[in-house]
Write a protein that holds these residues in place. Sequence first.
Motif, mmCIF file in Angstrom:
data_model
loop_
_atom_site.group_PDB
_atom_site.id
_atom_site.type_symbol
_atom_site.label_atom_id
_atom_site.label_comp_id
_atom_site.label_asym_id
_atom_site.label_seq_id
_atom_site.Cartn_x
_atom_site.Cartn_y
_atom_site.Cartn_z
ATOM 1 N N ILE A 17 0.812 -1.135 -0.437
ATOM 2 C CA ILE A 17 -0.449 -0.184 0.199
ATOM 3 C C ILE A 17 0.796 1.684 -0.408
ATOM 4 C CG2 ILE A 17 -0.348 0.402 2.320
ATOM 5 C CD1 ILE A 17 -3.661 0.531 1.298
ATOM 6 N N ARG A 18 2.105 0.587 1.144
ATOM 7 C CA ARG A 18 3.019 1.719 0.509
ATOM 8 C C ARG A 18 3.102 2.660 -0.543
ATOM 9 N NH1 ARG A 18 9.075 2.759 -0.666
ATOM 10 N NH2 ARG A 18 8.947 4.220 0.211
ATOM 11 N N SER A 19 3.447 1.554 -1.935
ATOM 12 C CA SER A 19 4.148 2.136 -2.699
ATOM 13 C C SER A 19 2.556 2.695 -3.990
ATOM 14 C CB SER A 19 3.586 0.967 -3.832
ATOM 15 O OG SER A 19 5.252 -0.083 -3.098
ATOM 16 N N TYR A 20 1.495 1.778 -3.677
ATOM 17 C CA TYR A 20 0.086 3.342 -4.209
ATOM 18 C C TYR A 20 -0.067 4.359 -3.588
ATOM 19 C CZ TYR A 20 -1.033 -1.853 -5.074
ATOM 20 O OH TYR A 20 -0.592 -2.768 -5.664
ATOM 21 N N THR B 286 2.209 11.757 -5.266
ATOM 22 C CA THR B 286 3.551 11.814 -5.795
ATOM 23 C C THR B 286 1.984 12.683 -7.820
ATOM 24 O OG1 THR B 286 4.573 10.066 -5.860
ATOM 25 C CG2 THR B 286 5.102 11.841 -8.075
ATOM 26 N N PHE B 287 1.138 11.972 -8.097
ATOM 27 C CA PHE B 287 0.767 12.115 -8.925
ATOM 28 C C PHE B 287 -0.166 13.304 -8.361
ATOM 29 C CE2 PHE B 287 -3.964 12.100 -11.226
ATOM 30 C CZ PHE B 287 -3.445 11.821 -12.838
ATOM 31 N N PHE B 288 -1.062 13.699 -7.333
ATOM 32 C CA PHE B 288 -0.959 14.393 -6.681
ATOM 33 C C PHE B 288 -0.704 15.984 -7.192
ATOM 34 C CE2 PHE B 288 -2.189 16.905 -2.287
ATOM 35 C CZ PHE B 288 -3.439 17.146 -2.493
ATOM 36 N N LYS C 131 12.791 7.393 5.121
ATOM 37 C CA LYS C 131 12.951 7.116 3.788
ATOM 38 C C LYS C 131 12.874 8.183 2.709
ATOM 39 C CE LYS C 131 10.849 2.463 4.100
ATOM 40 N NZ LYS C 131 9.987 2.060 4.616
ATOM 41 N N LEU C 132 13.758 8.798 2.171
ATOM 42 C CA LEU C 132 13.676 9.664 1.331
ATOM 43 C C LEU C 132 11.986 9.775 0.634
ATOM 44 C CD1 LEU C 132 15.836 12.538 0.663
ATOM 45 C CD2 LEU C 132 16.677 10.461 -1.550
ATOM 46 N N THR C 133 12.410 9.098 0.087
ATOM 47 C CA THR C 133 10.559 9.126 -1.177
ATOM 48 C C THR C 133 9.711 9.728 -0.234
ATOM 49 O OG1 THR C 133 12.104 6.931 -1.672
ATOM 50 C CG2 THR C 133 9.672 7.945 -2.875
ATOM 51 N N ASN C 134 9.569 8.244 1.030
ATOM 52 C CA ASN C 134 8.467 9.626 2.460
ATOM 53 C C ASN C 134 8.939 10.857 1.966
ATOM 54 O OD1 ASN C 134 8.039 6.517 1.695
ATOM 55 N ND2 ASN C 134 7.649 6.441 3.728
ATOM 56 N N ALA C 135 9.970 11.474 2.557
ATOM 57 C CA ALA C 135 9.802 12.234 3.423
ATOM 58 C C ALA C 135 9.470 13.723 1.679
ATOM 59 C CB ALA C 135 11.480 12.648 3.542
ATOM 60 N N VAL D 47 7.933 13.165 -0.789
ATOM 61 C CA VAL D 47 7.079 13.290 -0.803
ATOM 62 C C VAL D 47 5.691 13.903 -0.158
ATOM 63 C CG1 VAL D 47 4.462 11.837 -1.683
ATOM 64 C CG2 VAL D 47 6.711 10.933 -2.447
ATOM 65 N N SER D 48 5.829 13.999 1.172
ATOM 66 C CA SER D 48 5.331 14.523 2.123
ATOM 67 C C SER D 48 5.686 15.677 2.194
ATOM 68 C CB SER D 48 5.047 13.360 3.182
ATOM 69 O OG SER D 48 6.483 13.977 4.220
ATOM 70 N N VAL D 49 6.801 16.385 2.065
ATOM 71 C CA VAL D 49 6.962 17.935 2.349
ATOM 72 C C VAL D 49 6.222 18.110 0.973
ATOM 73 C CG1 VAL D 49 9.192 19.354 1.690
ATOM 74 C CG2 VAL D 49 9.489 17.415 3.309
ATOM 75 N N GLY D 50 6.234 17.204 0.334
ATOM 76 C CA GLY D 50 5.735 18.411 -1.529
ATOM 77 C C GLY D 50 4.165 18.231 -1.183
ATOM 78 N N VAL D 51 3.451 17.365 -0.834
ATOM 79 C CA VAL D 51 2.230 17.139 -0.235
ATOM 80 C C VAL D 51 1.883 18.956 0.288
ATOM 81 C CG1 VAL D 51 0.210 16.454 0.606
ATOM 82 C CG2 VAL D 51 1.903 15.402 -1.512
ATOM 83 N N GLY D 52 2.588 18.346 1.717
ATOM 84 C CA GLY D 52 2.630 19.966 2.026
ATOM 85 C C GLY D 52 2.498 21.106 1.594
ATOM 86 N N VAL D 53 3.315 21.164 1.091
ATOM 87 C CA VAL D 53 4.011 22.823 0.120
ATOM 88 C C VAL D 53 2.538 22.941 -1.202
ATOM 89 C CG1 VAL D 53 5.707 23.613 -1.184
ATOM 90 C CG2 VAL D 53 6.161 22.959 0.709
ATOM 91 N N VAL D 54 2.535 21.876 -1.373
ATOM 92 C CA VAL D 54 1.527 22.317 -2.634
ATOM 93 C C VAL D 54 0.218 22.539 -1.953
ATOM 94 C CG1 VAL D 54 0.101 20.817 -4.064
ATOM 95 C CG2 VAL D 54 2.825 21.076 -4.467
#
Lengths: 94, 802
Positions: B594-597, B603-605, B714-718, B720-727
Amino acid sequence: MLDTVIHIALFCLALSMIGLIYRVIKGPSIPDRVIALDAIGINLIAIIALISIVLKTNAFLEVILLLGILAFIGTVAFSKYLEKGVIFERERDR
Amino acid sequence: MSLLHLAIIAPLILAILVPFFYKSFRQIHTGWFVLPIPILLFAYFFSFISLTREKEVVMKTLDWIPSLGINFTAKVDGLGLLFALLITGIGALVVLYSIYYLSKEKEKLHNFYVYLLLFMGAMLGVVLSDNLIVMYAFWELTSFSSFLLIGYWYHREKSRYGAQKSMLITVFGGLSMLGGIILLYLMTGSFSITEIITQSNVILAHPLFIPALICVLLGAFTKSAQFPFHIWLPDAMEAPTPVSAYLHSATMVKAGIYLVARLTPVFAVDGLWLWLVAGFGIFTLFWGSFSAVKQTDLKSILAFSTVSQLGLIMSLLGVGAASLHYDGLDDNIYIVATTAAIFHLINHATFKGSLFMVVGIVDHETGTRDIRKLGGLINFMPITFTLAMIGAFSMAGLPPFNGFLSKEMFFTGMLRVLEMDFFSFDTFAILFPVLAWIASVFTFIYSMILVFKTFTGKYQPEKLDKKPHEAPLGMLISPIILVSLVIIIFFFPNSLLSENLIAPALVSILPSLVTEGTEFIVHIYQWHGFNPELFMTLGVIAVGILLYLTLPKWRRIYDLFPKKLTLNRFYDGAVERAQTGSYKFTKSYMNGSIRSYLVYIFTFFIVILATSLFYKNAFKVDTNKLAAIGIYEVLLALLIVIAAASILFAKTRLSQIILLGAVGYTVSLFYVLFRAPDLALTQLVIETVSVALFLVCFYHLPKLRREETRIRFKLTNAVVSVGVGVVVTLIALSAHSNKFFPSISQYYIENTYEKAAGKNMVNVILVDFRGFDTLFEIAVLAIAALGIFGMIKLRLARREEE
């Protein structure tokens, strides 16, 4: 005059909150934390009461009552959990 | 519904009844119940000849979806009638033949005749529909029923393979034809062929012309087994022989020919059409006849021969389209090509139908179709031999059979390509007669193989399962009728065909050439005098005989062609690769975690929102409307940030739960501060309950898992989560800065007491102004409660164990 008093009171409450939070984090035993949480709840009541005075409203009186109840129930539940290991006992005769 | 419509769907109606006949009358072969329908229909369509001869067109419309312009318009003109007669006529003969071919006891006859009738109705619908969508519907029905017929002996692996292959290829073509139809509709605003033809000028100038042309031709080429889509036809030979005779020589494979002929008035003015139709046709002719020689199975020979003959007809249609570049009928030298196409279409149906039936007889009476095992059957089956010889000689283009006439006309048409001076035909024109001649030589060779390897030579009884003997009379009737047609057409082509069938069909194919007072005069001669065509035929015969006699010596050239490069290998590889490729592709991203999904989703978001924010220039910060910041807000915000951040770094799950509770309580303090007492109340209770629930979950965790260490980085998680927050922050800022109209809350403020008799505005909104939402939130809670109860109480797995 009243404002300054209230602000001072809020500041003192904040200080005591910090002390209580320190106790929650530090411990060392579970009952210490539970007592600290209970005190935090009561402190919250005081803070909300003071804020109500600042905001000049009586809309938050229910919140105060509710917090009192929740703090009580929470403490009782925790105590029972510590005492007996469960919160809700099963009926024995079933 | 007119009688004409009834005639078209009569086979479909009968198909419903066939199983009842089969179940109720087990003693009588079900085919006898089916036989009257094609005969009746043939007679019915025969009565139209007098009308079409006078260039009359019968049109009957039955509303289907009038609002979309889709109506079942049946149209009988020269071309449609010709095909309808072929379908019903040969259909009747095939049904008769199948009665003797298929055993009453062993075969599932109800299936067979249902499929066959479905096919017959569908085919009639294809050739008699004026509406393109209706035609497409029938077109797909022919594909499906053909699929069912090829897979009739479904317990055989090869039948299933052939059925699937033909399905994939013809449905691919059918779908692209649908695309072409839609493009035509976009250009003309009509699905009616008649109407589209009147607008051919509009279409020719339209930018969608070329895509539409290619889509339609794809449909025609796949159905008519043109190179490189011919590969399904030899594999379709796994069908019962009556099916091969009917579908894969006389009718279905001619649906593509029909389509090309039908749409000639729409597309043929363009040079691309000429090149594609004539070019693919002539190459298919060559390739089919070349490949037929190396086959050892009688039906495969006939399959490749069908491919090549269809190529011949197709190339003639292509060349015949050149006649549209002349105005009148006088001196219009290319009409002969179209005439030849129609004529050969009829001829091919007669001789190929009979040849398939003959092969079926041989198969039926000897148990094999392999020419290496057959030989010397002439003594056992003289009648069959005669039939085969006539059919094959006609196919080879020998007099006195009808194939000779159409082959001569074919040569005439191909020679006239040399005179073409448009669309840069002059450069490659020589290829057409040359390829045509070579292909005719090969046609001659395989025709000879078909007859002489089977019926003459040494009789090899040890290789045969049964003792061969002459077929029953019933089985011979149909091929005899067809073969007599082969001869009769040679001697009386004009009185039989030209005025009655060919000329009306020409009117449909080349309508713009017919003006008031003129008409096509089709005259087919047996004897042209000493002209190039005759010498070409003589050359074919001479070289053909020579090559046939030396066949074992040069047969090896077929081995030169690398096996890896065959189209079948390519097709199999493509199907295989499509499967493994899509399997690998799906496997690569659907990994079950589920993590990948979540990573994909977020990411799409981020990508979608950030790019649209960027491209639309939507980011804007407007500080005018902001309120002043108070000290309590800052303090609470700090508190919430610290609590939320320390969740990430907390060591134990228990501290995480407590910190989450702290966040919740701080939120409720925010509610207090922002004057939302109802929210604060609810938030407090809910937070308490959910923290308690979390604690319950925690308590039930297995001991091993309970003290898990802190969340791993995990770098990807970091990222992605920073990206979501910023967006989200950026969007919130922009949204706040871009308010275009005032809020509607003023209405509630004014009317809460006036209209709804309440003072608590939040509650009045919840139960009065917008009570519907509340109702369904109650429903959500009810469902959640029931769901939890169900999950706890319902233990099916455990019950089974007990």
